[in-house]
Scaffold this motif. Structure first.
Motif, mmCIF file in Angstrom:
data_model
loop_
_atom_site.group_PDB
_atom_site.id
_atom_site.type_symbol
_atom_site.label_atom_id
_atom_site.label_comp_id
_atom_site.label_asym_id
_atom_site.label_seq_id
_atom_site.Cartn_x
_atom_site.Cartn_y
_atom_site.Cartn_z
ATOM 1 N N PHE A 60 0.829 -1.202 0.000
ATOM 2 C CA PHE A 60 0.000 0.000 0.000
ATOM 3 C C PHE A 60 0.865 1.254 0.000
ATOM 4 C CE2 PHE A 60 -2.179 3.357 2.415
ATOM 5 C CZ PHE A 60 -3.338 3.502 1.664
ATOM 6 N N ILE A 61 1.874 1.309 0.854
ATOM 7 C CA ILE A 61 2.709 2.506 0.978
ATOM 8 C C ILE A 61 3.663 2.638 -0.203
ATOM 9 C CG2 ILE A 61 4.550 3.547 2.358
ATOM 10 C CD1 ILE A 61 3.166 2.513 4.846
ATOM 11 N N VAL A 62 4.318 1.544 -0.572
ATOM 12 C CA VAL A 62 5.343 1.607 -1.617
ATOM 13 C C VAL A 62 4.737 1.903 -2.992
ATOM 14 C CG1 VAL A 62 7.058 0.226 -2.849
ATOM 15 C CG2 VAL A 62 6.953 0.135 -0.357
ATOM 16 N N VAL A 63 3.493 1.507 -3.214
ATOM 17 C CA VAL A 63 2.840 1.783 -4.498
ATOM 18 C C VAL A 63 2.155 3.152 -4.489
ATOM 19 C CG1 VAL A 63 1.018 1.032 -6.066
ATOM 20 C CG2 VAL A 63 2.551 -0.654 -5.037
ATOM 21 N N ALA A 64 1.511 3.492 -3.369
ATOM 22 C CA ALA A 64 0.796 4.769 -3.310
ATOM 23 C C ALA A 64 1.755 5.958 -3.368
ATOM 24 C CB ALA A 64 -0.045 4.838 -2.033
ATOM 25 N N TYR A 65 2.928 5.828 -2.759
ATOM 26 C CA TYR A 65 3.852 6.966 -2.711
ATOM 27 C C TYR A 65 4.285 7.444 -4.099
ATOM 28 C CZ TYR A 65 8.133 9.638 -2.211
ATOM 29 O OH TYR A 65 9.101 10.591 -2.339
ATOM 30 N N PRO A 66 4.779 6.568 -5.000
ATOM 31 C CA PRO A 66 5.170 7.088 -6.326
ATOM 32 C C PRO A 66 3.993 7.622 -7.139
ATOM 33 C CG PRO A 66 5.345 4.689 -6.251
ATOM 34 C CD PRO A 66 5.111 5.141 -4.855
ATOM 35 N N ILE A 67 2.802 7.036 -6.945
ATOM 36 C CA ILE A 67 1.635 7.583 -7.641
ATOM 37 C C ILE A 67 1.367 9.005 -7.164
ATOM 38 C CG2 ILE A 67 -0.841 7.330 -8.025
ATOM 39 C CD1 ILE A 67 -0.508 4.335 -7.708
ATOM 40 N N TRP A 68 1.379 9.188 -5.840
ATOM 41 C CA TRP A 68 1.207 10.535 -5.277
ATOM 42 C C TRP A 68 2.292 11.479 -5.766
ATOM 43 C CZ3 TRP A 68 4.976 12.679 -2.037
ATOM 44 C CH2 TRP A 68 4.654 13.924 -1.482
ATOM 45 N N LEU A 69 3.528 10.990 -5.828
ATOM 46 C CA LEU A 69 4.658 11.821 -6.234
ATOM 47 C C LEU A 69 4.483 12.316 -7.664
ATOM 48 C CD1 LEU A 69 7.514 12.771 -5.234
ATOM 49 C CD2 LEU A 69 8.431 10.787 -6.465
ATOM 50 N N MET A 70 4.036 11.457 -8.553
ATOM 51 C CA MET A 70 3.904 11.831 -9.960
ATOM 52 C C MET A 70 2.665 12.679 -10.233
ATOM 53 S SD MET A 70 5.100 8.371 -11.987
ATOM 54 C CE MET A 70 3.998 7.280 -11.073
ATOM 55 N N VAL A 71 1.593 12.458 -9.468
ATOM 56 C CA VAL A 71 0.336 13.145 -9.768
ATOM 57 C C VAL A 71 0.212 14.465 -9.025
ATOM 58 C CG1 VAL A 71 -2.182 12.957 -9.679
ATOM 59 C CG2 VAL A 71 -0.800 10.947 -10.251
ATOM 60 N N PHE A 72 0.589 14.501 -7.733
ATOM 61 C CA PHE A 72 0.347 15.685 -6.913
ATOM 62 C C PHE A 72 1.612 16.252 -6.259
ATOM 63 C CE2 PHE A 72 -3.752 13.294 -6.482
ATOM 64 C CZ PHE A 72 -4.523 14.181 -7.217
ATOM 65 N N SER A 73 2.275 15.438 -5.463
ATOM 66 C CA SER A 73 3.390 15.887 -4.609
ATOM 67 C C SER A 73 2.948 16.975 -3.634
ATOM 68 C CB SER A 73 4.571 16.397 -5.450
ATOM 69 O OG SER A 73 5.174 15.330 -6.143
ATOM 70 N N ILE A 74 1.666 16.987 -3.293
ATOM 71 C CA ILE A 74 1.133 17.885 -2.270
ATOM 72 C C ILE A 74 0.930 17.047 -1.011
ATOM 73 C CG2 ILE A 74 -0.803 19.362 -1.622
ATOM 74 C CD1 ILE A 74 -1.223 19.923 -4.610
ATOM 75 N N LEU A 75 1.586 17.407 0.064
ATOM 76 C CA LEU A 75 1.670 16.532 1.225
ATOM 77 C C LEU A 75 0.308 16.243 1.844
ATOM 78 C CD1 LEU A 75 3.705 14.954 2.848
ATOM 79 C CD2 LEU A 75 3.998 16.919 4.360
ATOM 80 N N ARG A 76 -0.635 17.181 1.741
ATOM 81 C CA ARG A 76 -1.966 16.944 2.310
ATOM 82 C C ARG A 76 -2.616 15.702 1.717
ATOM 83 N NH1 ARG A 76 -5.786 19.964 1.151
ATOM 84 N NH2 ARG A 76 -4.948 21.357 -0.443
ATOM 85 N N TYR A 77 -2.383 15.468 0.425
ATOM 86 C CA TYR A 77 -3.017 14.337 -0.237
ATOM 87 C C TYR A 77 -2.340 13.014 0.117
ATOM 88 C CZ TYR A 77 -4.969 18.151 -3.029
ATOM 89 O OH TYR A 77 -5.595 19.304 -3.441
ATOM 90 N N ALA A 78 -1.200 13.073 0.776
ATOM 91 C CA ALA A 78 -0.503 11.861 1.227
ATOM 92 C C ALA A 78 -0.753 11.594 2.709
ATOM 93 C CB ALA A 78 0.999 11.982 0.968
ATOM 94 N N LEU A 79 -1.793 12.199 3.267
ATOM 95 C CA LEU A 79 -2.060 12.034 4.695
ATOM 96 C C LEU A 79 -2.278 10.569 5.094
ATOM 97 C CD1 LEU A 79 -3.960 14.562 6.859
ATOM 98 C CD2 LEU A 79 -4.333 12.141 7.253
ATOM 99 N N PRO A 80 -2.966 9.730 4.298
ATOM 100 C CA PRO A 80 -3.057 8.312 4.665
ATOM 101 C C PRO A 80 -1.697 7.638 4.784
ATOM 102 C CG PRO A 80 -4.678 8.850 2.986
ATOM 103 C CD PRO A 80 -3.781 10.040 3.105
ATOM 104 N N LEU A 81 -0.740 8.089 4.000
ATOM 105 C CA LEU A 81 0.606 7.531 4.096
ATOM 106 C C LEU A 81 1.339 8.072 5.310
ATOM 107 C CD1 LEU A 81 1.698 7.736 0.336
ATOM 108 C CD2 LEU A 81 0.516 5.896 1.537
ATOM 109 N N GLU A 82 1.166 9.347 5.594
ATOM 110 C CA GLU A 82 1.850 9.955 6.738
ATOM 111 C C GLU A 82 1.486 9.264 8.043
ATOM 112 O OE1 GLU A 82 2.565 14.427 7.434
ATOM 113 O OE2 GLU A 82 0.843 13.990 8.717
ATOM 114 N N VAL A 83 0.199 8.984 8.252
ATOM 115 C CA VAL A 83 -0.209 8.373 9.526
ATOM 116 C C VAL A 83 0.225 6.916 9.621
ATOM 117 C CG1 VAL A 83 -2.145 9.949 9.855
ATOM 118 C CG2 VAL A 83 -2.509 7.791 8.639
ATOM 119 N N CYS A 84 0.660 6.329 8.502
ATOM 120 C CA CYS A 84 1.138 4.934 8.520
ATOM 121 C C CYS A 84 2.657 4.831 8.569
ATOM 122 C CB CYS A 84 0.634 4.191 7.284
ATOM 123 S SG CYS A 84 -1.129 3.813 7.302
#
Length: 517
Positions: A316-340
């Motif tokens: 979940f984390i290793v796949v979601a992070y690069p998707i977030w990085l390429m699409v947004f790179s806005i930290l608010r949208y990575a909040l599910p990853l931050e809490v994990c």
């Protein structure tokens, strides 16, 4: 079950009290559209106004409805109660994260430290009690993940429904669909279960998205012939869709080094790396190092392969992070990853160290993160203050208000009267189709006003395109503790300017036709 209910109630109470201590939310997006969007949806202004809250005002307002109802309908004179209610999503998220930590970490104290590490992140803490809605979305996404790793056989349909609902409420949650689907696949004990449950997950996700977003898509289609207006306006040939690019590229990595190790760049406390405001947070950097160590250990076979639930979290984390990085790179949208991040790091440590050592390292991780983190400041006001203070000007019925500047959506909520229309010129370029919208409404409306949070003189060129101007002494101040220069000005029409403006516009269109031919 009774223990779960008591724990959930306790976490909800903690979230409410934490929100109360943070004062009233007054962030930029709330001023722009988080109040205006539900107001417009509930008061039939969807086709009356034009971008009064920016293009975000046309996103699904369902997630903002509870805050709007609490603030303006249920408790309009009790801001502390509104703040208590606004903290409930964080309490729910905290409950889910603690349950996830207990499931994957096992050891009670290590699980507690891991959960607290993630929940005290710079983004998470700063959003408690706000209308950004990332916390609520994260709660739905991680509840789906919890169901998959803890109750797989009985929770695939529910997980798919939660995933679809999260995307319906906030489209940015779409980056977690593939990671959650992969977690479902990892937890499948046999191939026949894999395909069957992939179908169940897909079907329930689509159904929940339809239920959560379908009503709004239908409304947008009825008004604009585009179910995601103003997005994809060219695809649906929406006549009122302006030419704009909603993709915010300001926070994307700018070098090869940032693409590879971006989390190392926002531990310095600078702004406009992954957020508009300065922040300092080592959690993603530590998770990045842990992922690197885990990858090397697995490749060299120096680390035992994790069991399926832990592997599902890692996926979940290793796949979601690069998707977030390429699409947004806005930290608010990575909040599910931050809490994990805390859970992720601790589960990696468990593959290399003894149980007692892992607990001590988890405590050290929590203390280090607490000491080095600098949360984001989004903007708050005291409980004795209101976003719009004092008496506001009363607009005549049928008035047209041209807007210049942002954020002004929260002012529209106070100014709007029956038959009034608000048109934001902020996003209007020199496109003829867009300017015709304003000209038609000017022709049908009388009187007309200008609402701006910039010097009135700065709006003069934009007003001149429509043959209007602001007369001397025609402005009234709208008082607000978050902005000091909001003015409502009566504008006058100049027939000569109208004729001159039309001639110039005709010349531009003719020139464009000549060159395009």
């Amino acid at each position: 079950m009774q223990r779960w209910i008591l724990e959930l109630a306790a976490f909800l109470g903690v979230g409410a009290l934490l929100s109360l201590s943070c004062r009233t939310d007054a962030n930029w997006d709330l001023q722009n559209y988080h109040l205006y969007a539900p107001f417009a949806a509930l008061n039939g202004r969807l086709g009356a106004d034009y971008f009064a809250g920016g293009f975000q005002a046309y996103l699904n307002p369902l997630e903002d409805m509870p805050y709007y109802m609490a603030k303006f309908v249920l408790f309009p004179h009790a801001p502390r109660i509104v703040a208590l209610c606004a903290g409930l999503p964080f309490g729910f998220l905290a409950f889910v994260v603690f349950q996830l930590a207990r499931t994957l970490v096992g050891e009670p104290w290590a699980a507690t430290f891991a959960a607290m590490t993630g929940l005290t992140g710079a983004t998470t803490l700063s959003e408690v009690g706000t209308t950004y809605d990332d916390i609520l979305t994260a709660g739905l996404v991680l509840l789906a993940l919890l169901g998959v790793v803890r109750f797989w056989r009985h929770a695939v349909a529910i997980a798919g429904g939660l995933c679809g609902l999260a995307v319906a409420l906030k489209l940015t949650a779409a980056i977690y669909v593939l990671p959650l689907a992969g977690a479902v696949a990892i937890m499948a004990p046999a191939r026949r279960d894999l395909f069957r449950n992939a179908g169940i997950f897909t079907a329930t996700s689509a159904l929940a998205f339809t239920v959560g977003y379908g009503w709004w898509g239908v409304l947008l289609w009825r008004h604009f012939h585009d179910p995601v207006f103003p997005l994809l306006g060219g695809l649906f040939h929406a006549p009122l869709a302006p030419r704009l690019d909603p993709h915010d590229v300001r926070f994307l990595p700018r070098s090869v080094g940032q693409w590879i190790a971006y989390p190392l760049y926002w531990i310095e406390g600078r702004s406009f790396v992954v957020s508009e405001e300065p922040l300092r947070d080592p959690r993603f950097a530590l998770a990045w190092l842990a992922a690197l160590a885990a990858g090397v250990g697995l490749l060299r076979r120096r680390m035992e392969r994790p069991e399926a639930p832990t592997l599902a979290l890692w996926w979940f984390i290793v796949v979601a992070y690069p998707i977030w990085l390429m699409v947004f790179s806005i930290l608010r949208y990575a909040l599910p990853l931050e809490v994990c991040t805390g859970i992720f790091v601790v589960t990696v440590l468990q593959r290399r160290f003894a149980r007692a050592t892992v607990t001590r390292l988890a405590l050290a991780l929590l203390v280090f993160c607490l000491v080095t983190t600098k949360p984001i400041g989004w903007g708050r006001i005291g409980y004795g203050e209101s976003l719009v203070e004092g008496k506001v000007p009363v607009l005549p019925s049928g008035a047209l208000v041209l807007m210049r500047g942002a954020p002004l959506g929260y002012v529209v909520v106070r100014l709007a009267t029956s038959g009034s229309r608000f048109v934001n010129m902020q996003d209007l370029a020199l496109d003829p189709a867009e300017q015709r919208i304003v000209r038609r409404r000017l022709a049908r409306s009388r009187p007309a006003f200008l609402l701006t949070n910039r010097p009135v003189t700065h709006a003069a060129p934009a007003l001149a395109r429509f043959g209007t101007s602001v007369g001397s002494g025609a402005c009234r101040i709208v008082h607000s503790p978050v902005q000091r220069s909001i003015e409502l000005c009566r504008i006058r029409r100049d027939p000569k300017q109208v004729e001159s403006s039309h001639r110039k516009q005709f010349a531009r269109e003719a020139e464009g036709s000549r060159w395009s031919g």
